[in-house]
Design an enzyme around this catalytic site. Structure first.
Site, PDB file in Angstrom:
ATOM      1  N   GLY A 100       0.819  -1.199   0.000  1.00 55.16           N
ATOM      2  CA  GLY A 100       0.000   0.000   0.000  1.00 55.16           C
ATOM      3  C   GLY A 100       0.850   1.245   0.000  1.00 55.16           C
ATOM      4  N   PRO A 146       2.448   4.969   1.161  1.00 57.97           N
ATOM      5  CA  PRO A 146       3.022   5.357   2.460  1.00 57.97           C
ATOM      6  C   PRO A 146       1.957   5.956   3.376  1.00 57.97           C
ATOM      7  CG  PRO A 146       4.362   6.180   0.634  1.00 57.97           C
ATOM      8  CD  PRO A 146       3.095   5.665   0.040  1.00 57.97           C
ATOM      9  N   GLY A 147       2.147   5.719   4.670  1.00 55.65           N
ATOM     10  CA  GLY A 147       1.302   6.353   5.668  1.00 55.65           C
ATOM     11  C   GLY A 147      -0.011   5.677   5.952  1.00 55.65           C
ATOM     12  N   VAL A 148      -0.178   4.397   5.529  1.00 56.78           N
ATOM     13  CA  VAL A 148      -1.439   3.708   5.786  1.00 56.78           C
ATOM     14  C   VAL A 148      -1.331   2.725   6.949  1.00 56.78           C
ATOM     15  CG1 VAL A 148      -2.251   3.960   3.418  1.00 56.78           C
ATOM     16  CG2 VAL A 148      -0.903   1.955   4.050  1.00 56.78           C
ATOM     17  N   GLY A 149      -0.153   2.582   7.564  1.00 57.75           N
ATOM     18  CA  GLY A 149      -0.027   1.764   8.765  1.00 57.75           C
ATOM     19  C   GLY A 149       0.520   0.375   8.543  1.00 57.75           C
ATOM     20  N   LYS A 150       1.354   0.168   7.523  1.00 53.00           N
ATOM     21  CA  LYS A 150       1.880  -1.180   7.247  1.00 53.00           C
ATOM     22  C   LYS A 150       2.831  -1.634   8.370  1.00 53.00           C
ATOM     23  CE  LYS A 150       3.623   0.021   3.265  1.00 53.00           C
ATOM     24  NZ  LYS A 150       3.214   1.438   3.261  1.00 53.00           N
ATOM     25  N   THR A 151       3.769  -0.772   8.717  1.00 54.23           N
ATOM     26  CA  THR A 151       4.749  -1.150   9.744  1.00 54.23           C
ATOM     27  C   THR A 151       4.097  -1.338  11.101  1.00 54.23           C
ATOM     28  OG1 THR A 151       6.459   0.081   8.534  1.00 54.23           O
ATOM     29  CG2 THR A 151       6.906  -0.451  10.836  1.00 54.23           C
ATOM     30  N   SER A 175      -3.481   1.537 -18.498  1.00 55.46           N
ATOM     31  CA  SER A 175      -4.843   1.802 -18.020  1.00 55.46           C
ATOM     32  C   SER A 175      -5.390   3.141 -18.482  1.00 55.46           C
ATOM     33  CB  SER A 175      -4.879   1.742 -16.492  1.00 55.46           C
ATOM     34  OG  SER A 175      -4.050   2.723 -15.926  1.00 55.46           O
ATOM     35  N   LYS A 210      -8.014   3.585  -7.142  1.00 57.62           N
ATOM     36  CA  LYS A 210      -8.503   4.574  -8.096  1.00 57.62           C
ATOM     37  C   LYS A 210      -9.871   5.103  -7.705  1.00 57.62           C
ATOM     38  CE  LYS A 210      -5.879   2.483 -11.889  1.00 57.62           C
ATOM     39  NZ  LYS A 210      -5.931   1.724 -13.158  1.00 57.62           N
TER      40      LYS A 210
END
EC number: 3.4.21.-
Length: 888
Positions: A410, A412-417, A784, A827
Site C-alpha cells: 500500500g 506510504p502512511g497507511v499503517g503497514k509497519t 490503463s 482509483k
C-alpha cells in the site's frame, strides 16, 4: 661516621608525615609554610654549618578535633601541612598557634633523628613574594623527646641522645651474637650488591661503604634506600639495640634480594620464549609469569576460557558445536598478534551470541484481546485486520504451523509497519525491523565470506543476534525497493529466507553453518507489488492497504493523530482544540494522499503555532506539581495584576502530567482563518475538475502510483501539420503505445462517429494531434489510460466536452474491447477524494468493488463498460457524440 654526635639539649622540630629519616640517610625537602620557613631561617640559615634540627615522624589525621597544644604519644599522629609533589618529602606547618583557632590533636612519635643541612637554597615565589627553602638533610643520630614546646611559630623539643657511646659500642662488638649478626648482614648485603652490579653495572662505591662504615650505621643506610612501609620505617627507628637493628636490617635486605631474583626469573623465563619484535606478546607473557609466581592463574580472567564457557551455554546443535570446537582449538593455538586471531575470535563470539534455542515465551493467545488491540491501534482496514486475526487463530491452534508470509502492500502512511508491530504484540514476541530499501548487495542478506577484509554477517543474522531470541516477528520493510547490480540480487537471496521448506537450513556466508529460520515469523511491506520478482511474490500472501477515505481519515485524526501531536509538542486540550469541522477542511483542502502522514504534518504545524502562543502568553502562570514549590510571593503578584489563575486539583498517584506545567486563561480553538494563516491558502478545491474540463479535448483518467490512486487529466488538441502524433508529459513506452492505439481506433471509426464522410480517407490530412499529460515532472506509464485517451480524442474531434463529474480507467484493444486493470480500489478512493461522482470501470473489474468501502460506493455511481462504445455513451452529456452527426 664512626664518632658519636653531641646534641644540644633543645632542638627545633620539623615534622615528617608518613616518612622517617634514618641516621646516615640523605633527603631533599622543600619548605613552603611559614612555620617551616621560620624554622629553617632560625635553626639552619643563621647558624650556617653548625645548625642541627630534629626530624619527628607523624601520621595522617584520624582523631577528633580539639583546641590545645600537640600531645606526645607513640600512637599515630597528624601531619601539619601539605606534601609538595615536586619535592621528595612534603613538609608544612600550616597550623596556627593561637587561642582563637581550632586545632587538631597532634600525636607525635616520641623518637626522632637529628639532622644537619648539607645544602641550603633560598627562593622567592612570584608574584606572591613568598619565601621558600630547599634543604638537603643528612640524618645523624637517634634521640628521644622529653618535652615538646613552641618557639614563635614552630616547635622545639628537649631531647636526649639514644645512640651508644664509644665504650658501650666496644663492649657490644665483643658479643658473639653481634659478630654473627654482623657477618650475616654483610654477606647478605654483599650478595645484594653483586646482583645490582650485574643489573646496573655499578656498585663499587657501595662496596667501599661495607669496608669503612660501622655495621650498626650501615644497617640504617641500607634500609633507607629500600621502598618499605611507614610501619617498617618506624620499627627501624625504634631499634635502639644494635643487635635488634641488625636482625631487622638483614631481614629487609634479604627480602629485597629475593624480590630482585623473582623478577629476574620471570624476565629470563619470558625472554627465552619470545622474539625481539613481539613487544605486546612480551607483556602478556610477563603478566602470565607473574600470575604463576603468585599462584593467581584464575581461569575466570582468561578471555578464551570465558568464551569457551559462553559457547557451551549457547545451546548449539551437535553438528555446529563440533564446528565451533574445531575453530576454538585453532584459536587457542594462535598468538594474539597473528592476523587471523581477531577474526576467529569475533566469529566464535557471534556463534556464542546467536539464539540457537533461546526463544521468547509466548503467552496464551487471546484473540479477543488481539482484536481489541488492532481496533485501538488502527481505524478501518476491516478486511486486513480480519486476515490478521485469522493468521493468529491458526497460530493458536497450531503454534508450530508454517503460516504464509504476509506482505502488506500500500501507499506510504497507511499503517503497514505498525500492523506488523501489532502482530508481534498480540503474539507476545519480540519485534525487529530490517529495512531493505536501496539494498543492492546480496551480502546484506547472506553476509560476506570470512576471507574478505571487513566481512560481517547479513542483516538477518545480525538482527537475530541483537534481539537475542530465535522466534521474533521480523519485518522486511520496503521489500519492493531492493535492486540488483554486479554485487548480486538481494531479492533472489530472499527466496531462501521466505521459503518455509528452505529456511530451516539458511546458510549465511559469514556464519558458514546452517541456521534455522523456521521459527521466525516474517512480515513484509511494499508500496507496490509490480517491482517484486514473481518467484519472491509467489512466496508471500499479498494484503493490499489501498488507503483511507476522508471519513476514515477524520476518525483517525480525532482518535489517534491529534492526541499524539499534542503530546509530542507538550500541549493538551487545555491549550489547543481542533474541531472536527476544521480537520475535515484540512483533509479536503490540504491533503489528497492515500495515507495520513501529510495530515499529521499539517496538524503538527497547528500545534507548533499554538506552542508559540502559549510560550509568549503574558498571563501564563507556571504551576508546579508540588504545591509547596509555588511561592506565595509569585501568587500574590499575579493576583495583584488581576490575572485569572486556573487551579487544578490532581489526586495523589494520578499519572496525569501538567503539560510543561503551564495553564492559560482559555484554549486556542482553530478556525478557518487560522488554517489559512498557518497552512497557507488551500491547495485543492472541488472546482478543479470542472475548471480543467471546460473545453473539448480533455478527459479525466484514474491512475495508480506508489502513493496510491491519483486523478490524471489528459489533454488533446489539433493543429495544421503533416498528420503526426505528438506526446508530452514524461511518458513511458507502454502509455505511448496506448496513445497510438487510441488514435488508430478513432481514425478507423471516423466514419461511424461522423467525424468524416465516406469519401474522406484520412482524418488527419493536413493536421497534427498533440496529446499532453499535465504534471510533466512525474513519470507516467501503464496501459490503463487507453479509454481516457480515446475519450479525449473523440471529445476533440466532436467539439463536445466530457462530463466533469466523470472519471474513467481501463485498457483497450485495437478492436475497442475494454480490458480490466489493477488498483481499482485505490482509483475509486482517489476519485472520491477529488469529489468525482461517476466512475467508468471495465466490466470485468466490478468484482474488485467488494474491497471498496460501502460508504464510498453509496456516494458514487459506478458505470461498467465492456466495449469502447459503452465508455463514450457514458462519458458525454446526452450520450455518444456520433448521434449528433458532428463534423471535424
Amino acid at each position: 661516621m664512626g664518632e658519636t654526635v653531641e646534641l644540644p639539649n633543645r632542638l627545633g622540630i620539623l615534622p615528617f608525615r608518613n616518612k622517617v629519616l634514618l641516621p646516615g640517610a640523605i633527603i631533599r625537602i622543600r619548605c613552603t609554610s611559614p612555620s617551616s620557613v621560620k624554622l629553617v631561617e632560625q635553626e639552619l640559615w643563621q647558624k650556617e654549618d653548625k645548625g642541627v634540627i630534629g626530624i619527628l615522624p607523624v601520621r595522617d589525621a584520624t582523631d577528633t578535633m580539639a583546641i590545645g597544644p600537640p600531645v606526645l604519644s607513640s600512637a599515630p599522629g597528624l601531619d601539619l601541612g601539605d606534601r609538595n609533589p615536586k619535592s621528595q618529602v612534603g613538609v608544612s606547618d600550616s597550623h596556627k598557634i593561637n587561642g582563637k583557632t581550632q586545632q587538631e590533636v597532634i600525636q607525635w612519635h616520641t623518637r626522632g633523628v637529628a639532622a644537619r643541612a648539607l645544602h641550603l637554597s633560598r627562593g622567592v615565589e612570584k608574584p606572591s613574594g613568598r619565601v621558600t627553602y630547599i634543604v638537603v638533610l643528612e640524618g645523624l643520630c637517634r634521640f628521644s623527646v622529653q618535652e615538646l614546646s613552641t618557639r614563635g611559630t614552630y616547635y622545639t623539643a628537649r631531647v636526649s641522645p639514644l645512640d651508644m657511646t664509644r665504650p658501650e659500642m666496644e663492649l657490644v662488638e665483643q658479643d658473639p651474637d653481634f659478630t654473627a649478626l654482623s657477618l650475616q648482614f654483610k654477606a647478605t648485603a654483599m650478595e645484594l650488591i653483586s646482583v645490582l652490579e650485574q643489573k646496573q653495572k655499578t656498585g663499587g662505591r657501595t662496596k667501599v661503604l661495607l669496608e669503612t662504615v660501622p655495621v650498626h650505621k650501615l644497617a640504617d643506610i641500607f634500609v633507607a634506600s629500600f621502598e618499605i612501609s611507614f610501619e617498617e620505617q618506624l620499627s627501624m627507628l625504634d631499634s635502639v639495640d644494635v643487635k635488634v637493628r641488625l636482625s631487622k636490617a638483614t631481614e629487609l635486605v634479604n627480602r629485597h634480594l629475593q624480590s630482585i631474583r623473582v623478577a629476574e626469573k620471570i624476565t629470563q623465563k619470558v625472554e627465552g620464549q619470545l622474539s625481539k619484535t613481539q613487544k605486546e606478546y612480551l607483556l602478556r607473557q610477563q603478566m602470565r609469569a607473574i600470575k604463576e609466581e603468585l599462584g593467581d592463574n584464575d581461569d575466570d580472567e582468561d578471555d578464551v576460557s570465558a568464551l569457551e564457557r559462553k559457547m557451551q551455554s549457547a545451546g548449539m546443535p551437535a553438528n555446529i558445536w563440533k564446528h565451533a570446537q574445531r575453530e576454538l582449538r585453532r584459536l587457542k593455538k594462535m598468538q594474539p598478534q597473528q592476523p587471523g586471531y581477531n577474526n576467529s575470535r569475533v566469529y566464535l563470539e557471534l556463534l556464542a551470541d546467536l539464539p540457537w534455542q533461546n526463544a521468547s515465551e509466548e503467552h496464551e493467545l487471546d484473540l479477543k484481546a488481539a482484536k481489541e488491540r488492532l481496533d485501538s491501534d488502527h481505524y478501518g482496514l476491516v478486511k486486513v485486520k480480519q486476515r490478521i486475526i485469522e493468521y493468529l487463530a491458526v497460530r493458536k491452534l497450531k503454534p508450530d504451523a508454517r503460516g504464509a508470509v504476509l506482505c502488506f502492500v500500500g501507499p506510504p502512511g497507511v499503517g503497514k509497519t505498525s500492523l506488523a508491530s501489532s502482530i508481534a504484540t498480540a503474539l507476545g514476541r519480540k519485534f525487529i525491523r530490517i529495512s531493505l530499501g536501496g539494498v543492492k548487495d546480496e551480502a546484506d542478506i547472506r553476509g560476506h565470506r570470512r576471507t574478505y577484509v571487513g566481512s560481517m554477517p547479513g542483516r538477518l543474522i545480525d538482527g537475530l543476534k541483537k534481539v537475542a531470541v530465535c522466534n521474533p516477528v521480523m519485518l522486511l520493510d520496503e521489500i519492493d525497493k531492493t535492486g540488483s547490480d554486479v554485487r548480486g540480487d538481494p531479492a533472489s537471496a530472499l527466496l531462501e529466507v521466505l521459503d518455509p521448506e528452505q529456511n530451516k537450513t539458511f546458510n549465511d556466508h559469514y556464519l558458514n553453518v546452517p541456521y534455522d529460520l523456521s521459527k521466525v515469523i516474517f512480515v513484509a511491506t511494499a508500496n507496490k507489488a509490480q517491482p517484486i520478482p514473481p518467484p519472491l511474490l509467489d512466496r508471500m500472501e499479498v494484503i493490499e492497504l489501498p488507503g483511507y477515505t476522508p471519513e476514515e481519515k477524520l476518525k483517525i485524526a480525532m482518535r489517534h493523530l491529534i492526541p499524539r501531536v499534542l503530546d509530542q509538542h507538550g500541549l493538551s486540550s487545555d491549550f489547543l482544540q481542533i474541531p472536527e469541522v476544521m480537520v475535515k477542511l484540512i483533509i479536503e483542502r490540504y491533503t489528497r494522499e492515500a495515507g495520513v502522514r501529510n495530515l499529521e504534518r499539517n496538524l503538527a504545524s497547528l500545534a507548533r503555532a499554538a506552542a508559540v502562543r502559549v510560550a509568549e502568553q503574558e498571563h501564563v502562570i507556571p504551576l508546579s506539581k508540588d504545591v509547596h514549590q509555588l511561592s506565595s510571593h509569585l501568587l500574590e503578584s499575579r493576583l495583584g495584576d488581576s490575572a485569572e489563575v486556573e487551579m487544578e486539583v490532581i489526586p495523589m498517584g494520578d499519572n496525569h502530567e501538567l503539560s510543561r506545567d503551564f495553564r492559560v486563561n482559555s484554549p486556542l480553538i482553530v478556525d478557518e482563518s487560522m488554517l489559512e494563516k498557518v497552512l497557507g491558502p488551500p491547495r485543492f478545491d472541488d472546482k478543479e475538475t470542472g475548471e480543467r474540463v471546460a473545453a473539448p479535448g480533455i478527459s479525466v483518467g484514474l491512475v495508480w502510483t506508489a502513493f496510491g490512486g491519483e486523478v490524471q487529466f489528459v489533454e488533446a488538441t489539433s493543429m495544421a501539420g503533416k498528420g503526426d502524433l505528438h506526446l508530452t508529459g514524461q511518458l513511458g513506452d507502454v502509455i505511448k503505445e496506448s496513445a497510438q492505439i487510441a488514435l488508430t481506433w478513432v481514425r478507423s471509426r471516423a466514419t461511424e462517429l461522423k467525424f468524416a464522410t465516406a469519401n474522406e480517407t484520412n482524418l488527419l490530412d493536413g493536421r497534427d494531434v498533440h496529446i499532453h499529460f499535465p504534471a510533466g515532472a512525474i513519470p507516467k506509464d501503464g496501459p490503463s489510460a487507453g479509454v481516457t485517451l480515446v475519450t479525449a480524442l473523440v471529445s476533440l474531434f466532436s467539439h463536445t466536452k466530457v462530463r466533469s463529474d466523470t472519471a474513467m480507467t481501463g485498457e483497450m484493444t485495437l478492436r475497442g474491447l475494454v480490458l480490466p486493470v489493477g488498483g481499482v480500489k485505490d482509483k475509486v478512493l482517489a476519485a472520491h477524494r477529488y469529489g468525482i461522482k461517476r466512475v467508468l470501470l471495465p466490466e470485468r473489474n466490478l468484482k474488485d468493488l467488494a474491497e471498496v468501502p460501502a460508504a464510498v460506493l453509496a456516494s458514487m455511481e459506478i458505470l461498467p463498460a465492456k466495449r469502447m462504445e459503452d465508455v463514450l455513451e457514458h462519458a458525454f452529456e446526452g450520450g455518444c457524440p456520433w448521434r449528433k452527426s458532428s463534423r471535424l
